[in-house]
Design a protein around this motif. Structure first.
Motif, mmCIF file in Angstrom:
data_model
loop_
_atom_site.group_PDB
_atom_site.id
_atom_site.type_symbol
_atom_site.label_atom_id
_atom_site.label_comp_id
_atom_site.label_asym_id
_atom_site.label_seq_id
_atom_site.Cartn_x
_atom_site.Cartn_y
_atom_site.Cartn_z
ATOM 1 N N ARG A 1 0.830 -1.205 0.000
ATOM 2 C CA ARG A 1 0.000 0.000 0.000
ATOM 3 C C ARG A 1 0.865 1.255 0.000
ATOM 4 N NH1 ARG A 1 -1.551 3.728 3.612
ATOM 5 N NH2 ARG A 1 -3.657 4.628 3.479
ATOM 6 N N ASP A 2 1.972 1.224 0.745
ATOM 7 C CA ASP A 2 2.821 2.407 0.875
ATOM 8 C C ASP A 2 3.494 2.793 -0.441
ATOM 9 O OD1 ASP A 2 2.167 2.546 3.538
ATOM 10 O OD2 ASP A 2 3.947 1.437 4.212
ATOM 11 N N LEU B 1 -0.019 8.982 -3.891
ATOM 12 C CA LEU B 1 -0.869 9.740 -2.987
ATOM 13 C C LEU B 1 -2.122 10.175 -3.735
ATOM 14 C CD1 LEU B 1 1.864 11.950 -1.269
ATOM 15 C CD2 LEU B 1 0.869 9.794 -0.445
ATOM 16 N N SER C 1 -3.982 12.747 -3.511
ATOM 17 C CA SER C 1 -3.854 14.116 -4.009
ATOM 18 C C SER C 1 -2.676 14.116 -4.981
ATOM 19 C CB SER C 1 -3.602 15.090 -2.852
ATOM 20 O OG SER C 1 -3.462 16.398 -3.327
ATOM 21 N N GLN D 1 -3.186 5.746 -2.411
ATOM 22 C CA GLN D 1 -3.511 5.646 -0.991
ATOM 23 C C GLN D 1 -4.593 6.684 -0.681
ATOM 24 O OE1 GLN D 1 0.082 6.124 1.400
ATOM 25 N NE2 GLN D 1 1.337 5.703 -0.416
ATOM 26 N N THR D 2 -5.567 6.289 0.102
ATOM 27 C CA THR D 2 -6.617 7.221 0.515
ATOM 28 C C THR D 2 -6.762 7.178 2.030
ATOM 29 O OG1 THR D 2 -8.463 5.642 0.474
ATOM 30 C CG2 THR D 2 -7.847 6.664 -1.628
ATOM 31 N N ASP D 3 -7.542 8.095 2.571
ATOM 32 C CA ASP D 3 -7.784 8.096 4.017
ATOM 33 C C ASP D 3 -8.480 6.813 4.459
ATOM 34 O OD1 ASP D 3 -6.663 10.579 4.176
ATOM 35 O OD2 ASP D 3 -8.575 11.654 4.064
ATOM 36 N N GLN D 4 -9.257 6.229 3.552
ATOM 37 C CA GLN D 4 -9.973 4.992 3.880
ATOM 38 C C GLN D 4 -9.154 3.740 3.587
ATOM 39 O OE1 GLN D 4 -11.414 7.476 1.949
ATOM 40 N NE2 GLN D 4 -12.452 8.331 3.744
ATOM 41 N N GLN E 1 -12.989 3.817 -3.254
ATOM 42 C CA GLN E 1 -12.174 4.092 -2.075
ATOM 43 C C GLN E 1 -12.937 3.651 -0.822
ATOM 44 O OE1 GLN E 1 -11.693 8.194 -0.986
ATOM 45 N NE2 GLN E 1 -13.383 8.871 -2.293
ATOM 46 N N GLY E 2 -12.251 3.060 0.101
ATOM 47 C CA GLY E 2 -12.853 2.582 1.329
ATOM 48 C C GLY E 2 -13.352 1.154 1.242
#
Length: 375
Positions: free
Chosen positions: A142-143, A147, A149, A175-178, A223-224
């Protein structure tokens, strides 16, 4: 389902052995009749007209949509891998494997119907969607994804996308916040930007210009809900097709070596009659057959371990077959006048996308350790 495969009409969700062999015959006949390495050479020189024409014909056969919901879905991977292998025997430069095995399934599966028109256009061959990835290959975690954005990726390691300059959109794992998502970016009005960065095969890889790409209309897909496990599985599907392409490229190089060994004479007889030459060719043939079997197995059940084993053996086949071909052809095998170098370069370029052999061996070892195999 209505999948046009030449003269074959398939209506089942899974593919029988008989139908599979019929499709193989269609693919082999298509390659023999329509494809030559001249098309790849023209593309390397910047003339994509012939390659685009063949791409349209492939789309009309229904091959690009084999893994779509209206096709065979995941059950279509063995056929896609087989067709990718056959196309590779002529070094076909268009992104069949990437499109059929990743772009179409990922947009259809996670787009929730919102990209149906785009998917249909891709399947019809009227649009291309590129895949962005780090310059050192598909993300391994995932890393390693971009990004969300997109403009914030300017200071990070470089990313590339093949055929970006001909694509109407690009998919980018982010990568997202979720958690994990896929960014679908439409071509910006000002163009994609970025510098051409040809790989070993002289394909048109473009270094992603994040400032330009971030200006395009961007949609985050699922996402999520899209997990890293699901995305990594999709990458494994793509790696399986890459491995199949290496098998096809290796097979073509070996065929060139065998043909030349029958023709070239030394001391009044064909070099193919020499035991040392026969041994090298036999060893290369065994590596290629082993790779083909492992890729076929991985396509039927693309687990991390089966894909890793197929990747390792495909790389071994690529090394053995192309190097043997160059040795049989002697100095001529390293010149641009022959096709040996063409298959050598393309096989090496695809091998780089399969990841480090040591990484692949670690995956196999973890599987072996869990099952307590006797080593």
């Amino acid at each position: 389902m209505n999948t046009n495969l030449g003269a074959i009409e398939l209506t089942e969700s899974a593919i029988s052995d008989t139908d599979f062999e019929l499709i193989r015959e269609v693919a082999q006949s298509f390659v023999a009749k329509e494809l030559t390495t001249k098309i790849a050479r023209q593309a390397e020189a910047g003339d994509w007209a012939a390659a685009n024409g063949i791409w349209t014909a492939i789309a009309e056969l229904g091959w690009v949509g084999l893994m779509s919901p209206d096709g065979f879905g995941a059950d279509g991977l063995p056929v896609v891998a087989m067709i990718a292998e056959e196309l590779a025997t002529a070094a076909f430069p268009m992104p069949f494997g990437e499109t059929a095995a990743f772009v179409v399934p990922i947009l259809a599966r996670f787009g929730r119907g919102s990209f149906n028109n785009l998917v249909e256009s891709v399947i019809a061959g009227s649009q291309l969607v590129a895949i962005a990835m780090p310059a050192n290959g598909l993300p391994a975690s995932r890393d390693e994804c971009a990004l969300a954005s997109l403009s914030e990726n300017l200071s990070r390691s470089p990313w590339i996308a093949e055929h970006l300059d001909r694509a109407s959109a690009v998919v980018i794992p982010v990568q997202t916040d979720q958690g994990i998502g896929i960014a679908l970016v439409r071509k910006p009005a000002a163009g994609w930007g970025g510098n051409h960065n040809p790989d070993l095969a002289n394909n048109t890889y473009v270094t992603i210009d994040w400032a330009s790409v971030s200006q395009g209309e961007t949609t985050l897909i699922d996402q999520g809900e899209l997990t890293w496990t699901a995305l990594d599985s999709a990458f494994d599907t793509l790696r399986t097709v890459f491995a199949a392409q290496v098998v096809g490229l290796s097979r073509a190089a070996l065929d060139l070596a065998v043909s030349y060994a029958k023709e070239r004479e030394a001391f009044g007889k064909p070099i193919g009659s020499l035991q040392a030459v026969q041994q090298r060719l036999a060893e290369a043939y065994m590596e290629n057959v082993a790779a083909r079997l492992l890729v076929s197995s991985a396509a039927l059940s693309p687990s991390p371990a089966s894909v890793a084993m197929a990747s390792i053996q495909a790389c071994e086949s690529g090394r053995k077959c192309t190097f043997t071909a160059q040795q049989i052809w002697a100095g001529m095998g390293y010149t641009l006048e022959t096709d040996v170098q063409l298959f050598f370069r393309r096989a090496r370029a695809r091998q780089l996308l399969l990841g480090s052999p040591w990484q692949q061996r670690e995956i196999v070892w973890e599987k072996a350790a869990r099952q307590k195999w006797a080593i």
